[in-house]
Design a protein around this motif. Structure first.
Motif: not given
Ligand code: SPV
Ligand code: MG
Length: 432
Positions: A253-257, A296-302
């Motif tokens: 559930g992390v939003s960005a690396v 990356q699998l989700t569209d949300d992750f940055m």
């Protein structure tokens, strides 16, 4: 006809809300405000699991409700100016804590024309408590937490991020709210700093603390908080490893690396050129970013690319060239770093970057150039400001001084005045 106003911020209508409507209709025509998605996300209230339009429909279906309007402003300015209700009803829970600033502001708005507040006794029972808790708990679910950073970038002038390296520091970032000039302020997200995570473990910031251990820190924090997380991914390691890191972070559930364009033995950027540090080539780092985006699998992750050009005295031209290349490789944002006290080079970069790229989010970490304000950064096109190490640096001297003083006085009495009372520390953590 007398107009009565109340604002709802919920996906689930429970008896507490029905009670407010009941009280409202005794006084006149009932208008319910639906707090907008924008305000809800900005203030980390609940996760709207149904859309703003569906919430409007839901509130309209409550018997006794005459009209539903959108409330954009947490502080009621928009609706009160527009509707000028005779009464504003709210649960009396807003008389305590930081939200009392909202109540005080509404009192002021109403006083202009003789409107009144009605504090309805809050409905406390097991069922209502459970619904309230469930609404809040949803904020912590990976699928909701992950996407909130992009929403915040979209909806706020500047996203304010504070470092966290443990459950306790996570709770401080989660819960600290201050009232200032009649407004409420809080941090929007958490930064899991490699420096602070390593320091908390008594280790140097050289990618020595392995990913499994860094992930454990994330879990300690996600277990007790709901705010979005930006992870300091150092160099990202080998590209072959980085792709696994991306998947794990998304799952948590992390939003960005944020990864920095260095290779070999990474040292902390604040050492600058005092130690040997090697920048990766544009090609090498672009390949790592592209591989991460591909995994990356989700569209949300940055995946945010961090430029070390200014840190390593490679010049503005190099920084801008790299920024362009990394955005082309798929980076979802650019972090520009500097260790100068004067923010001039950071602002120059931001202005030049913004002149050619209006959209890509910009991130800065003003540890050295700490005179700059959030407003100034935002005026120069910065989207995210990270306070990367201040909690660690605040706690360390306080702990060290306490240890020294107990050794000095051979007892703990002398230090007691600066300690949190025992009663407070045992109730610091909420129980479910
Ligand atoms: C960190 O917080 O670990 C960072 C930011 O990477 S800095 O220490 O400024 O390099
Ligand atoms: Mg770091």
């Amino acid at each position: 006809m007398t107009t009565v106003y109340t604002c709802f911020c919920t996906d689930i209508v429970h008896e507490g809300h029905l009670n407010i409507i009941e009280e409202a209709r005794k006084r006149g025509r009932v208008i319910v405000g639906c707090l907008s998605d924008r305000a809800i996300i900005r203030y980390n209230k609940i996760i709207p699991t149904i859309s703003q339009n569906e919430r409007i429909k839901l509130y309209r279906s409550i018997p006794g409700v005459d009209e539903v309007v959108i409330q954009e402003d947490m502080f009621y300015d928009d609706v009160i100016t527009l509707i000028r209700p005779k009464y504003v009803l709210h649960g009396d829970n807003w008389k305590k804590g930081p939200i009392s600033a909202i109540r005080a502001h509404v009192v002021e708005l109403l006083s202009v024309y003789g409107g009144e507040i009605v504090d309805v006794p809050y409905t406390y029972n097991e069922k209502v408590k459970k619904i309230d808790l469930q609404c809040r708990e949803k904020l912590a679910m990976p699928e909701y937490r992950r996407k909130r950073l992009r929403q915040l970038i979209e909806m706020t002038p500047i996203v304010k991020v504070m470092e966290a390296h443990s459950g306790l520091t996570g709770l401080i970032v989660e819960k600290t709210v201050v009232e200032h000039n009649g407004r409420l302020d809080q941090f929007d997200a958490m930064w899991i700093s490699s420096l602070c995570d390593s320091t908390a473990k008594g280790k140097p910031d050289i990618e020595l603390v392995d990913m499994t251990s860094r992930f454990r820190t994330i879990e300690d924090i996600t277990e007790v908080t709901t705010k979005p997380i930006i992870f300091d991914g150092d160099t990202g390691g080998l590209t072959e490893h980085f792709v696994y890191t991306v998947r794990s972070l998304e799952r948590m559930g992390v939003s960005a690396v944020i990864i920095e364009d260095k290779k070999g033995l990474k040292k902390n950027s604040l050492f600058g050129t005092e130690v040997e540090q090697t920048q990766a080539t544009i090609e090498e780092f672009s390949e790592k970013i592209a591989a991460g985006k591909n995994a990356q699998l989700t569209d949300d992750f940055m995946i945010i690319a961090r430029l070390e050009s200014l840190i390593l005295d490679k010049g503005m031209g190099d920084a801008l060239e790299r920024a362009r290349a990394f955005v082309s490789a798929g980076a979802d944002g650019i972090m520009i770093h500097s260790r100068k006290k004067d923010p001039a080079e950071i602002l120059e970069f931001c202005d030049k970057f913004r002149a050619e790229d209006k959209a890509t989010p910009l991130v800065v970490v003003p540890s050295s150039f700490n005179v700059i304000t959030e407003k100034e950064l935002s005026d120069h096109g910065v989207n995210i400001v990270i306070y990367a190490n201040q909690l660690t640096r605040a706690a360390f001297p306080a702990m060290q001084q306490t240890a020294e003083d107990i050794l000095r006085y051979h007892r703990a009495k002398e230090v007691d005045d600066r300690l949190m009372p025992i009663k407070q520390i045992i109730t610091l953590i909420d129980e479910i």
